[in-house]
Motif scaffolding. Sequence first.
Motif, PDB file in Angstrom:
ATOM      1  N   VAL A  64       0.820  -0.996   0.083  1.00  0.00           N
ATOM      2  CA  VAL A  64      -0.019  -0.007   0.065  1.00  0.00           C
ATOM      3  C   VAL A  64       0.918   1.328  -0.137  1.00  0.00           C
ATOM      4  O   VAL A  64       0.624   2.364  -0.815  1.00  0.00           O
ATOM      5  N   THR A  65       2.015   1.197   0.909  1.00  0.00           N
ATOM      6  CA  THR A  65       2.867   2.567   0.936  1.00  0.00           C
ATOM      7  C   THR A  65       3.616   2.667  -0.354  1.00  0.00           C
ATOM      8  O   THR A  65       3.834   3.887  -0.767  1.00  0.00           O
ATOM      9  N   VAL A  66       4.029   1.570  -1.013  1.00  0.00           N
ATOM     10  CA  VAL A  66       4.674   1.813  -2.379  1.00  0.00           C
ATOM     11  C   VAL A  66       3.698   2.469  -3.383  1.00  0.00           C
ATOM     12  O   VAL A  66       4.136   3.206  -4.023  1.00  0.00           O
ATOM     13  N   ILE A  67       2.395   2.040  -3.489  1.00  0.00           N
ATOM     14  CA  ILE A  67       1.509   2.437  -4.340  1.00  0.00           C
ATOM     15  C   ILE A  67       1.346   4.227  -3.967  1.00  0.00           C
ATOM     16  O   ILE A  67       1.258   4.899  -4.986  1.00  0.00           O
ATOM     17  N   LEU A  68       0.950   4.126  -2.787  1.00  0.00           N
ATOM     18  CA  LEU A  68       0.673   5.811  -2.010  1.00  0.00           C
ATOM     19  C   LEU A  68       1.810   6.702  -2.526  1.00  0.00           C
ATOM     20  O   LEU A  68       1.755   7.631  -2.729  1.00  0.00           O
ATOM     21  N   GLY A  69       3.228   6.103  -2.172  1.00  0.00           N
ATOM     22  CA  GLY A  69       4.374   6.843  -2.184  1.00  0.00           C
ATOM     23  C   GLY A  69       4.546   7.307  -3.690  1.00  0.00           C
ATOM     24  O   GLY A  69       5.052   8.530  -4.180  1.00  0.00           O
ATOM     25  N   TYR A  70       4.412   6.332  -4.644  1.00  0.00           N
ATOM     26  CA  TYR A  70       4.187   6.759  -6.200  1.00  0.00           C
ATOM     27  C   TYR A  70       3.137   7.597  -6.443  1.00  0.00           C
ATOM     28  O   TYR A  70       3.623   8.753  -7.073  1.00  0.00           O
ATOM     29  N   LEU A  71       2.063   7.329  -6.035  1.00  0.00           N
ATOM     30  CA  LEU A  71       1.004   8.491  -6.474  1.00  0.00           C
ATOM     31  C   LEU A  71       0.964   9.737  -5.902  1.00  0.00           C
ATOM     32  O   LEU A  71       1.054  10.948  -6.458  1.00  0.00           O
ATOM     33  N   TYR A  72       1.430   9.855  -4.544  1.00  0.00           N
ATOM     34  CA  TYR A  72       1.811  11.079  -3.893  1.00  0.00           C
ATOM     35  C   TYR A  72       2.713  11.925  -4.452  1.00  0.00           C
ATOM     36  O   TYR A  72       2.715  12.948  -4.566  1.00  0.00           O
ATOM     37  N   THR A  73       3.856  11.174  -5.009  1.00  0.00           N
ATOM     38  CA  THR A  73       5.085  11.991  -5.722  1.00  0.00           C
ATOM     39  C   THR A  73       4.574  12.711  -6.871  1.00  0.00           C
ATOM     40  O   THR A  73       4.913  13.527  -7.136  1.00  0.00           O
ATOM     41  N   VAL A  74       3.924  11.863  -7.901  1.00  0.00           N
ATOM     42  CA  VAL A  74       3.390  12.279  -9.033  1.00  0.00           C
ATOM     43  C   VAL A  74       2.459  13.239  -8.945  1.00  0.00           C
ATOM     44  O   VAL A  74       2.465  14.317  -9.625  1.00  0.00           O
ATOM     45  N   ASN A  75       1.553  13.211  -7.993  1.00  0.00           N
ATOM     46  CA  ASN A  75       0.443  14.071  -7.710  1.00  0.00           C
ATOM     47  C   ASN A  75       1.157  15.530  -7.244  1.00  0.00           C
ATOM     48  O   ASN A  75       0.769  16.783  -7.780  1.00  0.00           O
ATOM     49  N   TYR A  76       1.925  15.531  -6.362  1.00  0.00           N
ATOM     50  CA  TYR A  76       2.693  16.755  -5.690  1.00  0.00           C
ATOM     51  C   TYR A  76       3.478  17.402  -6.900  1.00  0.00           C
ATOM     52  O   TYR A  76       3.308  18.515  -6.952  1.00  0.00           O
ATOM     53  N   LEU A  77       4.115  16.761  -7.428  1.00  0.00           N
ATOM     54  CA  LEU A  77       5.229  17.157  -8.512  1.00  0.00           C
ATOM     55  C   LEU A  77       4.548  17.845  -9.724  1.00  0.00           C
ATOM     56  O   LEU A  77       5.070  18.748 -10.214  1.00  0.00           O
ATOM     57  N   GLN A  78       3.407  17.345 -10.110  1.00  0.00           N
ATOM     58  CA  GLN A  78       2.738  17.201 -11.366  1.00  0.00           C
ATOM     59  C   GLN A  78       1.686  18.579 -11.321  1.00  0.00           C
ATOM     60  O   GLN A  78       1.289  19.098 -12.154  1.00  0.00           O
ATOM     61  N   PHE A  79       0.909  18.229 -10.226  1.00  0.00           N
ATOM     62  CA  PHE A  79      -0.331  18.825 -10.015  1.00  0.00           C
ATOM     63  C   PHE A  79      -0.298  19.977  -8.767  1.00  0.00           C
ATOM     64  O   PHE A  79      -0.849  20.978  -8.729  1.00  0.00           O
ATOM     65  N   ALA A  80       0.358  19.595  -7.743  1.00  0.00           N
ATOM     66  CA  ALA A  80       0.150  20.275  -6.341  1.00  0.00           C
ATOM     67  C   ALA A  80       1.250  21.485  -6.465  1.00  0.00           C
ATOM     68  O   ALA A  80       1.265  22.547  -5.583  1.00  0.00           O
ATOM     69  N   GLY A  81       2.460  21.482  -7.361  1.00  0.00           N
ATOM     70  CA  GLY A  81       3.254  22.561  -7.321  1.00  0.00           C
ATOM     71  C   GLY A  81       2.698  23.954  -8.045  1.00  0.00           C
ATOM     72  O   GLY A  81       1.735  23.724  -8.864  1.00  0.00           O
ATOM     73  N   PRO A  82       3.261  24.848  -7.868  1.00  0.00           N
ATOM     74  CA  PRO A  82       2.856  26.094  -8.625  1.00  0.00           C
ATOM     75  C   PRO A  82       2.971  25.989 -10.033  1.00  0.00           C
ATOM     76  O   PRO A  82       3.889  25.236 -10.520  1.00  0.00           O
ATOM     77  N   ASN A  83       2.057  26.693 -10.780  1.00  0.00           N
ATOM     78  CA  ASN A  83       2.042  26.553 -12.375  1.00  0.00           C
ATOM     79  C   ASN A  83       1.895  27.988 -12.743  1.00  0.00           C
ATOM     80  O   ASN A  83       0.700  28.583 -12.781  1.00  0.00           O
ATOM     81  N   ILE A  84       2.995  28.707 -13.073  1.00  0.00           N
ATOM     82  CA  ILE A  84       2.708  30.016 -13.712  1.00  0.00           C
ATOM     83  C   ILE A  84       3.512  30.019 -15.099  1.00  0.00           C
ATOM     84  O   ILE A  84       4.129  30.988 -15.653  1.00  0.00           O
ATOM     85  N   ASP A  85       3.441  28.853 -15.989  1.00  0.00           N
ATOM     86  CA  ASP A  85       4.063  28.729 -17.097  1.00  0.00           C
ATOM     87  C   ASP A  85       3.313  29.933 -18.209  1.00  0.00           C
ATOM     88  O   ASP A  85       4.205  30.285 -19.134  1.00  0.00           O
ATOM     89  N   GLN A  86       2.495  30.336 -17.749  1.00  0.00           N
ATOM     90  CA  GLN A  86       1.907  31.451 -18.807  1.00  0.00           C
ATOM     91  C   GLN A  86       2.813  32.573 -18.838  1.00  0.00           C
ATOM     92  O   GLN A  86       2.508  33.406 -19.809  1.00  0.00           O
ATOM     93  N   PHE A  87       3.385  32.865 -17.787  1.00  0.00           N
ATOM     94  CA  PHE A  87       4.269  34.236 -17.673  1.00  0.00           C
ATOM     95  C   PHE A  87       5.704  33.835 -18.544  1.00  0.00           C
ATOM     96  O   PHE A  87       6.531  34.673 -18.193  1.00  0.00           O
ATOM     97  N   LEU A  88       6.021  32.659 -18.760  1.00  0.00           N
ATOM     98  CA  LEU A  88       7.344  32.364 -19.205  1.00  0.00           C
ATOM     99  C   LEU A  88       7.748  33.153 -20.459  1.00  0.00           C
ATOM    100  O   LEU A  88       7.081  33.266 -21.397  1.00  0.00           O
ATOM    101  N   HIS A  89       9.190  33.720 -20.340  1.00  0.00           N
ATOM    102  CA  HIS A  89       9.654  34.408 -21.529  1.00  0.00           C
ATOM    103  C   HIS A  89       9.126  35.737 -21.746  1.00  0.00           C
ATOM    104  O   HIS A  89       9.602  36.652 -22.418  1.00  0.00           O
TER     105      HIS A  89
END
Length: 698
Positions: A64-89
């Motif tokens: 259970v913790t292997v699966i949760l560890g993977y899902l939490y990492t994916v969710n945190y780094l891809q969705f929970a982090g800030p997204n201000i790509d619209q202001f790039l460059h």
Amino acid sequence: MPERALSNKLREYKNPLVVICSGILIGATFYFQNIKLIILISLCLISLILFLFFKSKKIILFVVTVILGYLYTVNYLQFAGPNIDQFLHGRYIYIGEIKSKANNNTFNKTYDFKLKTIQAQNSQKKWEINNCNIQVTGSKYEEYETGDIVQITGRLKKPKSAILPGLFDEKKYLLTKNIYYLLKADNGSLVFLDKAKSAGITQAINTLRDKLLSINKTYLNGEKLSLVNGVIFGSKASTLSSKLKEKIRNLGLSHITSASGFNVSILAFGVFALFGFFNYRKKIFPTIVCICAVLTYSAIADFSPSIIRATVFIILLLLGNLFDKKIKILPGISLIIIVFFLFNPANLLDIGLQLSVLGFLGLDLFASEAIGENKSWFLNIFYQSLFAQIMVTPLIVFYFHNIQLLGLISNLMAVPLASLILMTGLINIMFFGIPGINYVFQKILFYLSGSFIRWVNCLDKFEFKQMFLPSLNFYLLILIYAMVLFLLLAFFIRFSKIKFFISLFILILAFFTTYTMTDTGKYLKIFFLPVYNQDSVLIMPPKERPIYLSTRPQDFHHQHLKEFLVLSNCSFNTISYNLKNKTKVYFPSKYVTDEKNKIKIRYKNLSVDIVKNYIDRISSEAEYIKLPLLNKKDPSLSEIFNIFPKTIIINDVKKLSGKSKKDILWLKSQSLKSYLLSETGTITLISDGDKIDLTTSE
């Protein structure tokens, strides 16, 4: 050899905290190392099969913790982090708080910045931003302090991944600091607005730090003062010269000038012993004072990750002692790792965290077992250095690709000297303001620091201080650690000879099988590099000289290329070729040929064409085509193809014209695979002639 203490410690692996931590680490590793999901699923299925045989609930907890560890990492780094790509460059006004002291470079300063608001330059339109840290590069002439709220005008961009495998990865490094974007500030654009509410506390900590760093200035100066401050307060407080830093690093002594758990434990022990002497009947008062002292020291050391880890563990030990509860080592470390993971999974990428945990396990599990009842000072230092080195060396090879050959010898003298410097320095701080006592302790520090520097200079005269090694892949690293742990356990705990040799044979067989399966020396490798405003391609044919193709081969950082070839265990000299060259060149390769307007790469079923320019229409039946940089004067992409390929790669890492942007939009609208290096980072093609593997660094 006695085995009771080590056996009891190893039984802690059944503790639920250790099981949860192991599962989380494995799940996160699958994400960070880009391991295929089918392997993760297979691991979980094997674990469930084992559960059917052993009926242990801890196996289910692990799965259970292997699966949760993977899902939490994916969710945190891809969705929970800030997204201000619209202001790039684009150029915008950025408002926020300065969170760190500036690092001074030759031409600029860099500092951490907590972004709060983004404002358009030509209008009053604003965007409120939450939980977004960025790193700012600004003018070295601008003055500011930690806690200042300022506005800055500049352009936002994303950190870069490693341009070649095994080299420095800026993106992963900044992730460990919870930084997702970089800001290049315009010169003179910084405007002070206000002080943050916490600025008073920050200013008080900075003032206290400056006073403590200046305590020893009366009788110490130069390298000796920098060394003493570095040993006591860590590398951020040290101003050692680059020459001495390099000597210390080459001898494997960098940990001495980095504030770590050793510093915190010495401080905690001293404070607890001092106040426990005056209040020996109760533990509450010395415990509270000790915790306050440790937290204050952490603030002075600028809350470096290693200090935070040590502080949390020391506080756990103190609270356990207060309530007569003994803190077990493996569960305690597991709890700290779990907490760091929950705050930010990228914390697991911190090399300092990995090295400190492995070094601590080496000291606690094996060095303490080897020392036993032995009270010899020399043997204690020797065993501690030996087992710490054994545990961290494979990881050092994995990240830094070298071994400090004199590391064990250098630590035998350097560690005791550093311990004396640390204890003397802390005592001197405690008695600050008493001239006679300060004079005595600073004189002691003068001789101790001088002895340390002389020891470093003496060992630096040896020619062979370190040995460089080729890169080590992740799977081999795991097997090496499995072999190291097996041999150490076999040394301390009795195994039957049959079990020992069978287990050793299986590990050696697994190592060589993995090495054979993961050895890419027999493959043809092509790296399409996202170098600004120039085409850059590195070709590594099997058992032939590497070929570097570029529109400006003399401008590329040859040190990066040289370092990568060393890590790849390539002993051939590189062939450099200018893609602007109009004369035909004969490459000493049976896989690479030069034609009129393109470089052809053929290896069995692999076909790649690297187009030099847009002068002629493109007629190619190659599966992969690398197009040159887009320029305003070139014809439109829709007009140059006689035959459309399956896959197109193009370097758009430059300031694009309006026409070039239209070409890219047209390219994306076509029914073919198109890779833009500004989005993908370095593209790597690896093939044995039959199977083709394409990966991107982003």
